[in-house]
Design a protein around this motif. Structure first.
Motif, PDB file in Angstrom:
ATOM      1  N   UNK A   1     -39.762 -50.794   5.724  1.00 22.18           N
ATOM      2  CA  UNK A   1     -39.144 -51.588   6.786  1.00 22.18           C
ATOM      3  C   UNK A   1     -39.269 -53.081   6.519  1.00 22.18           C
ATOM      4  N   UNK A   2     -40.191 -53.490   5.639  1.00 16.11           N
ATOM      5  CA  UNK A   2     -40.403 -54.896   5.336  1.00 16.11           C
ATOM      6  C   UNK A   2     -39.876 -55.193   3.939  1.00 16.11           C
TER       7      UNK A   2
ATOM      8  N   UNK B   1     -57.513 -53.736   0.596  1.00 13.58           N
ATOM      9  CA  UNK B   1     -57.264 -55.176   0.699  1.00 13.58           C
ATOM     10  C   UNK B   1     -56.512 -55.741  -0.493  1.00 13.58           C
ATOM     11  N   UNK B   2     -56.472 -55.029  -1.585  1.00 16.48           N
ATOM     12  CA  UNK B   2     -55.730 -55.490  -2.756  1.00 16.48           C
ATOM     13  C   UNK B   2     -54.379 -54.790  -2.894  1.00 16.48           C
ATOM     14  N   UNK B   3     -53.938 -54.177  -1.798  1.00 17.85           N
ATOM     15  CA  UNK B   3     -52.684 -53.426  -1.841  1.00 17.85           C
ATOM     16  C   UNK B   3     -51.501 -54.345  -2.147  1.00 17.85           C
ATOM     17  N   UNK B   4     -50.622 -53.866  -3.020  1.00 16.62           N
ATOM     18  CA  UNK B   4     -49.391 -54.575  -3.335  1.00 16.62           C
ATOM     19  C   UNK B   4     -48.235 -53.947  -2.562  1.00 16.62           C
ATOM     20  N   UNK B   5     -47.242 -54.753  -2.159  1.00 16.39           N
ATOM     21  CA  UNK B   5     -46.093 -54.199  -1.420  1.00 16.39           C
ATOM     22  C   UNK B   5     -45.446 -53.028  -2.144  1.00 16.39           C
ATOM     23  N   UNK B   6     -45.157 -51.981  -1.390  1.00 11.59           N
ATOM     24  CA  UNK B   6     -44.472 -50.823  -1.951  1.00 11.59           C
ATOM     25  C   UNK B   6     -45.366 -49.801  -2.610  1.00 11.59           C
TER      26      UNK B   6
ATOM     27  N   UNK C   1     -42.094 -60.378   7.623  1.00 12.55           N
ATOM     28  CA  UNK C   1     -41.931 -59.242   6.703  1.00 12.55           C
ATOM     29  C   UNK C   1     -42.813 -59.399   5.472  1.00 12.55           C
ATOM     30  N   UNK C   2     -42.949 -60.625   4.969  1.00  8.71           N
ATOM     31  CA  UNK C   2     -43.808 -60.872   3.817  1.00  8.71           C
ATOM     32  C   UNK C   2     -45.274 -60.617   4.172  1.00  8.71           C
ATOM     33  N   UNK C   3     -45.677 -61.095   5.346  1.00  2.16           N
ATOM     34  CA  UNK C   3     -47.069 -60.978   5.785  1.00  2.16           C
ATOM     35  C   UNK C   3     -47.474 -59.521   5.983  1.00  2.16           C
ATOM     36  N   UNK C   4     -46.555 -58.693   6.470  1.00  3.45           N
ATOM     37  CA  UNK C   4     -46.895 -57.313   6.825  1.00  3.45           C
ATOM     38  C   UNK C   4     -46.734 -56.321   5.677  1.00  3.45           C
ATOM     39  N   UNK C   5     -46.132 -56.728   4.577  1.00  4.13           N
ATOM     40  CA  UNK C   5     -45.773 -55.794   3.511  1.00  4.13           C
ATOM     41  C   UNK C   5     -46.932 -54.951   2.991  1.00  4.13           C
TER      42      UNK C   5
END
Length: 223
Positions: A111-112, A75-80, A49-53
């Motif tokens: 989902x992550x 490539x610099x996307x942050x989760x959420x 889940x951390x890897x795919x966020x």
């Protein structure tokens, strides 16, 4: 009161056992991702889940399968964030275009959630796992990508999709069973690993008040 307490303890034990099984499966998926993406062993850690966020790994996975399938990777996307959502949405869209996966296999960045240990979150990640296993089977058939190691039933599923020869009757051989689906009303066209999004959503918002196996549509992968 004693009966209620015992029942609650049993529920917690079952939930924790399911979570451990899922994490074991996801460890195998992570090692497969490292292989596909030419990453050093264990470099992706032990939490899928951390890897795919951020969606970056998903986009890289698709590019390994079809280099031109992804328009742009943030490539610099942050989760959420919007960028993470866009990365994941591009991956999902490409699975349909490149591999012909069914529209029911749709998930987003919500989902992550590594900070959520609830049963409903566990179901969400099982659904994501199912999507990745479906991807693995179809990418193996259509693009010759290697399958994940150590997951029973994947090669049988590949033969089933190809129509090659006889496939073991998974209902009669427990050790070969890929998944168990509880109270499934409809399965997806291209994969026996998960129910459709409609059924899945209904499960998450259903009337059941506990997490007994018989009350939920969920995917139990036998390791």
């Amino acid at each position: 009161e004693s009966t209620s307490s015992s029942s609650s303890k049993m529920t917690l034990v079952r939930s924790e056992a399911r979570r451990r099984e899922r994490l074991e499966l996801e460890s195998k998926i992570l090692r497969w991702l490292e292989q596909i993406l030419n990453r050093p062993p264990t470099s992706l850690g032990d939490r899928l889940d951390v890897v795919l966020q951020s969606g970056v790994i998903l986009c890289d996975l698709m590019k390994a399968c079809a280099p031109n399938a992804i328009r742009k990777v943030f490539r610099n996307a942050k989760p959420g964030t919007f960028q993470a959502h866009d990365n994941i949405a591009q991956f999902v869209k490409a699975t349909r275009k490149v591999l012909g996966m069914d529209e029911s296999f749709t998930f987003g960045s919500d989902y992550m959630n590594p900070d959520d240990d609830s049963f409903k979150q566990d179901i969400k990640m099982r659904f994501v796992d199912s999507c990745l296993l479906t991807f693995a089977c179809r990418a193996h058939i259509l693009r010759n990508l290697p399958l994940p190691d150590g997951i029973d039933g994947l090669e049988d599923e590949v033969r089933r999709v190809r129509g090659d020869g006889e496939v073991d009757d998974v209902s009669s051989k427990e050790s070969s069973t890929i998944v168990r689906l509880q109270r499934t009303t409809k399965t997806s066209t291209f994969c026996p690993y998960a129910t459709t999004t409609r059924s899945f959503t209904r499960t998450l918002s259903g009337e059941s008040k506990d997490d007994d196996d018989s009350e939920f549509i969920c995917v139990d992968v036998v390791l």
